[in-house]
Design a protein around this motif. Structure first.
Motif, PDB file in Angstrom:
ATOM      1  N   TYR A 292       0.863  -1.186   0.000  1.00 22.50           N
ATOM      2  CA  TYR A 292       0.000   0.000   0.000  1.00 22.50           C
ATOM      3  C   TYR A 292       0.896   1.230   0.000  1.00 22.50           C
ATOM      4  O   TYR A 292       1.610   1.480   0.965  1.00 22.50           O
ATOM      5  CB  TYR A 292      -0.879  -0.068   1.248  1.00 22.50           C
ATOM      6  CG  TYR A 292      -1.787   1.100   1.534  1.00 22.50           C
ATOM      7  CD1 TYR A 292      -2.197   2.000   0.560  1.00 22.50           C
ATOM      8  CD2 TYR A 292      -2.290   1.278   2.834  1.00 22.50           C
ATOM      9  CE1 TYR A 292      -3.051   3.046   0.855  1.00 22.50           C
ATOM     10  CE2 TYR A 292      -3.154   2.310   3.138  1.00 22.50           C
ATOM     11  CZ  TYR A 292      -3.523   3.188   2.153  1.00 22.50           C
ATOM     12  OH  TYR A 292      -4.385   4.225   2.456  1.00 22.50           O
ATOM     13  N   VAL A 293       0.895   1.993  -1.094  1.00 25.34           N
ATOM     14  CA  VAL A 293       1.827   3.116  -1.226  1.00 25.34           C
ATOM     15  C   VAL A 293       1.110   4.470  -1.247  1.00 25.34           C
ATOM     16  O   VAL A 293       0.015   4.589  -1.773  1.00 25.34           O
ATOM     17  CB  VAL A 293       2.698   2.986  -2.496  1.00 25.34           C
ATOM     18  CG1 VAL A 293       3.623   1.789  -2.392  1.00 25.34           C
ATOM     19  CG2 VAL A 293       1.844   2.867  -3.754  1.00 25.34           C
ATOM     20  N   LEU A 294       1.748   5.453  -0.646  1.00 26.65           N
ATOM     21  CA  LEU A 294       1.262   6.829  -0.696  1.00 26.65           C
ATOM     22  C   LEU A 294       1.949   7.513  -1.867  1.00 26.65           C
ATOM     23  O   LEU A 294       3.100   7.946  -1.774  1.00 26.65           O
ATOM     24  CB  LEU A 294       1.588   7.562   0.604  1.00 26.65           C
ATOM     25  CG  LEU A 294       1.206   9.054   0.631  1.00 26.65           C
ATOM     26  CD1 LEU A 294      -0.294   9.236   0.530  1.00 26.65           C
ATOM     27  CD2 LEU A 294       1.738   9.715   1.893  1.00 26.65           C
ATOM     28  N   GLY A 295       1.283   7.583  -2.977  1.00 24.18           N
ATOM     29  CA  GLY A 295       1.903   8.110  -4.195  1.00 24.18           C
ATOM     30  C   GLY A 295       2.582   6.983  -4.940  1.00 24.18           C
ATOM     31  O   GLY A 295       1.886   6.153  -5.526  1.00 24.18           O
ATOM     32  N   GLY A 313       4.266   8.615  -9.842  1.00 24.26           N
ATOM     33  CA  GLY A 313       4.914   7.620  -8.998  1.00 24.26           C
ATOM     34  C   GLY A 313       4.047   6.402  -8.749  1.00 24.26           C
ATOM     35  O   GLY A 313       4.539   5.265  -8.722  1.00 24.26           O
ATOM     36  N   GLY A 314       2.746   6.627  -8.573  1.00 26.11           N
ATOM     37  CA  GLY A 314       1.832   5.518  -8.335  1.00 26.11           C
ATOM     38  C   GLY A 314       1.773   4.560  -9.497  1.00 26.11           C
ATOM     39  O   GLY A 314       1.682   3.340  -9.325  1.00 26.11           O
ATOM     40  N   CYS A 315       1.837   5.101 -10.707  1.00 27.34           N
ATOM     41  CA  CYS A 315       1.818   4.261 -11.904  1.00 27.34           C
ATOM     42  C   CYS A 315       3.061   3.377 -11.972  1.00 27.34           C
ATOM     43  O   CYS A 315       2.970   2.167 -12.240  1.00 27.34           O
ATOM     44  CB  CYS A 315       1.719   5.131 -13.148  1.00 27.34           C
ATOM     45  SG  CYS A 315       1.540   4.194 -14.673  1.00 27.34           S
ATOM     46  N   SER A 319       2.881  -0.645 -11.505  1.00 22.69           N
ATOM     47  CA  SER A 319       3.365  -1.478 -12.613  1.00 22.69           C
ATOM     48  C   SER A 319       4.518  -2.369 -12.168  1.00 22.69           C
ATOM     49  O   SER A 319       4.780  -3.407 -12.775  1.00 22.69           O
ATOM     50  CB  SER A 319       3.802  -0.599 -13.796  1.00 22.69           C
ATOM     51  OG  SER A 319       4.921   0.201 -13.459  1.00 22.69           O
ATOM     52  N   SER A 320       5.182  -1.972 -11.065  1.00 19.99           N
ATOM     53  CA  SER A 320       6.288  -2.779 -10.521  1.00 19.99           C
ATOM     54  C   SER A 320       5.807  -3.808  -9.510  1.00 19.99           C
ATOM     55  O   SER A 320       6.598  -4.633  -9.046  1.00 19.99           O
ATOM     56  CB  SER A 320       7.323  -1.862  -9.852  1.00 19.99           C
ATOM     57  OG  SER A 320       7.836  -0.917 -10.772  1.00 19.99           O
ATOM     58  N   ALA A 352      -3.553   6.265 -12.842  1.00 20.04           N
ATOM     59  CA  ALA A 352      -2.268   5.619 -12.572  1.00 20.04           C
ATOM     60  C   ALA A 352      -2.438   4.122 -12.405  1.00 20.04           C
ATOM     61  O   ALA A 352      -1.681   3.317 -12.980  1.00 20.04           O
ATOM     62  CB  ALA A 352      -1.643   6.219 -11.311  1.00 20.04           C
ATOM     63  N   GLY A 353      -3.431   3.732 -11.627  1.00 18.41           N
ATOM     64  CA  GLY A 353      -3.661   2.314 -11.377  1.00 18.41           C
ATOM     65  C   GLY A 353      -4.046   1.550 -12.630  1.00 18.41           C
ATOM     66  O   GLY A 353      -3.562   0.438 -12.872  1.00 18.41           O
TER      67      GLY A 353
END
Length: 434
Positions: A292-295, A313-315, A319-320, A352-353
């Motif tokens: 779970y990432v912030l950005g 950054g979220g993209c 994707s990683s 982004a997602g």
């Protein structure tokens, strides 16, 4: 009984069936990944959710929206409006981060009105209450913290952030490392201040079994918080951050043994070239736990546009391999977001997602784009608007221009490439002779 325990016993829950159908995946495959701790379904047994969601390996990237009051801005109706708009534009989960007003009432109303999983950070509640009562944070006891956790669980909160990785060891590494921005996590700062004053260990780490007992009873998913996340790209991927991640990985194993669902929170502010490494580190150290990432925010110089820096950054993160994106609004670092800011933040994170899901080959992701391309080729404007990630804005822009010819747009008009080549080829695809 938790989703994790049910999965290990071979039982398919209603929530698993819902997620399997919405994700277009085999429910037995879903169950196995839940049993392995690679997917979580936040669903407190006391909160009847209309739209449960799965977070983790092989699933669509999920988006969280943060709402909540501050000491300077307490308007419950506005927060409920933010909840409504966030869900209406596709937020999969919402967190109540309130620190102002009647926190219990605000939390209960948000839970009552929400069709999606709700998360909280109980340490906020504990600190606000002690400061109101005792005037200083240092009079807070470990019981105050655990009582807040239990209260949130009883109320029906589906997932909670607990900063159990902020330990004396990680704080020592933070001091030795020397950061530009120090600690930017509010929960992390509360705990660090309290620990340093009392010269003691973090009770959320020392008494982690107490958290597990509460979480297991109500099936509260633990979101192991990144209290040492970098708040400046200059501080990214330092020893304090990685030390905390190592501890969270170990705590995750303890939680799984008790049948408690767990996901791991991550940075933060991270330069573009370090994001993939951060994701791979989490997946390796935490054995595939949902991330779970912030950005992450890829630059620090865009106040007013941080929904864009976070979407970039979220993209890359998703994707990683990151599974859950916490949105960032345009007013991040400047002030509490308004309703429109919440809307823009969710849409940016969803873009982004979705872009990441295409790159990961998530089932059904690229089909959405295929249908949009077909609609564009046939100049079907109504279908293009319907397929848009934000149909309201798409319709607004389409209607804003006065069109002489309704089958084109004002960008190209009579010189529309789609229209010209379509006439020449009778609508058929261009096929070049060898």
């Amino acid at each position: 009984m938790t989703q994790l325990i049910n999965a290990r016993r071979g039982k398919i829950t209603d929530e698993m069936r819902f997620v399997g159908k919405s994700e277009q995946i085999d429910v037995q495959d879903l169950r196995k990944k839940i049993a392995d701790g690679k997917i979580v379904i936040p669903a407190n047994i006391r909160h009847k959710i209309k739209k449960p969601c799965g977070i983790g390996e092989g699933l669509r990237t999920k988006v969280n929206a943060n709402i909540g009051t501050s000491p300077d801005y307490v308007h419950l109706k506005v927060e409920l409006a933010k909840l409504k708009v966030a869900v209406s534009v596709g937020a999969d989960c919402v967190m109540d981060l309130s620190t102002g007003g009647d926190l219990d009432k605000i939390r209960k109303e948000i839970l009552k009105k929400s069709d999606v999983p709700i998360g909280t950070v109980p340490i906020y509640n504990a600190v606000v209450e002690i400061i109101r009562r005792e005037k200083v944070i240092f009079n807070m006891t470990s019981d105050d913290i655990f009582n807040a956790i239990e209260k949130h669980a009883i109320d029906g909160v589906d997932f909670i952030t607990v900063h159990s990785g902020v330990t004396r060891e990680t704080l020592k590494r933070l001091k030795n490392e020397g950061r530009l921005a120090n600690i930017v996590s509010r929960g992390g700062a509360f705990l660090a201040e309290w620990m340093l004053y009392h010269n003691c260990e973090n009770p959320l780490y020392e008494d982690f079994e107490r958290i597990l007992k509460i979480a297991k009873k109500f099936d509260v998913t633990l979101s192991l918080g990144d209290g040492l996340r970098p708040g400046s790209i200059i501080d990214a991927t330092d020893r304090a951050q990685i030390q905390e991640l190592l501890i969270l990985g170990e705590l995750r194993e303890r939680a799984l043994k008790e049948g408690v669902q767990v996901m791991i929170e991550g940075p933060g502010h991270v330069p573009l070239n370090e994001i993939t490494a951060n994701v791979l580190l989490e997946k390796k150290i935490c054995h595939g736990a949902p991330f779970y990432v912030l950005g992450p925010l890829v630059t620090d110089v865009a106040p007013g546009y941080d929904h864009i820096t976070a979407a970039i950054g979220g993209c890359v993160a998703a994707s990683s391999g990151a599974d859950f994106i916490c949105y960032v609004t345009p007013s991040e670092h400047l002030g509490l977001p308004d309703i429109e800011g919440v809307r823009e933040g969710v849409i940016a994170a969803r873009i982004a997602g979705h872009a990441a899901d295409i790159s990961k080959g998530v089932k059904g992701a690229i089909e959405w784009d295929r249908e949009m391309s077909k609609a564009r080729k046939s100049l079907d404007w109504d279908k293009q608007i319907k397929l848009s990630i934000d149909p309201i804005r798409a319709k607004k822009y389409r209607k804003a221009k006065k069109l002489q010819n309704n089958d084109v747009c004002t960008m190209c008009g009579e010189y529309c490439a789609m229209k010209l080549i379509g006439k020449k080829l009778g609508g058929e695809d261009l096929k070049l002779k060898k």
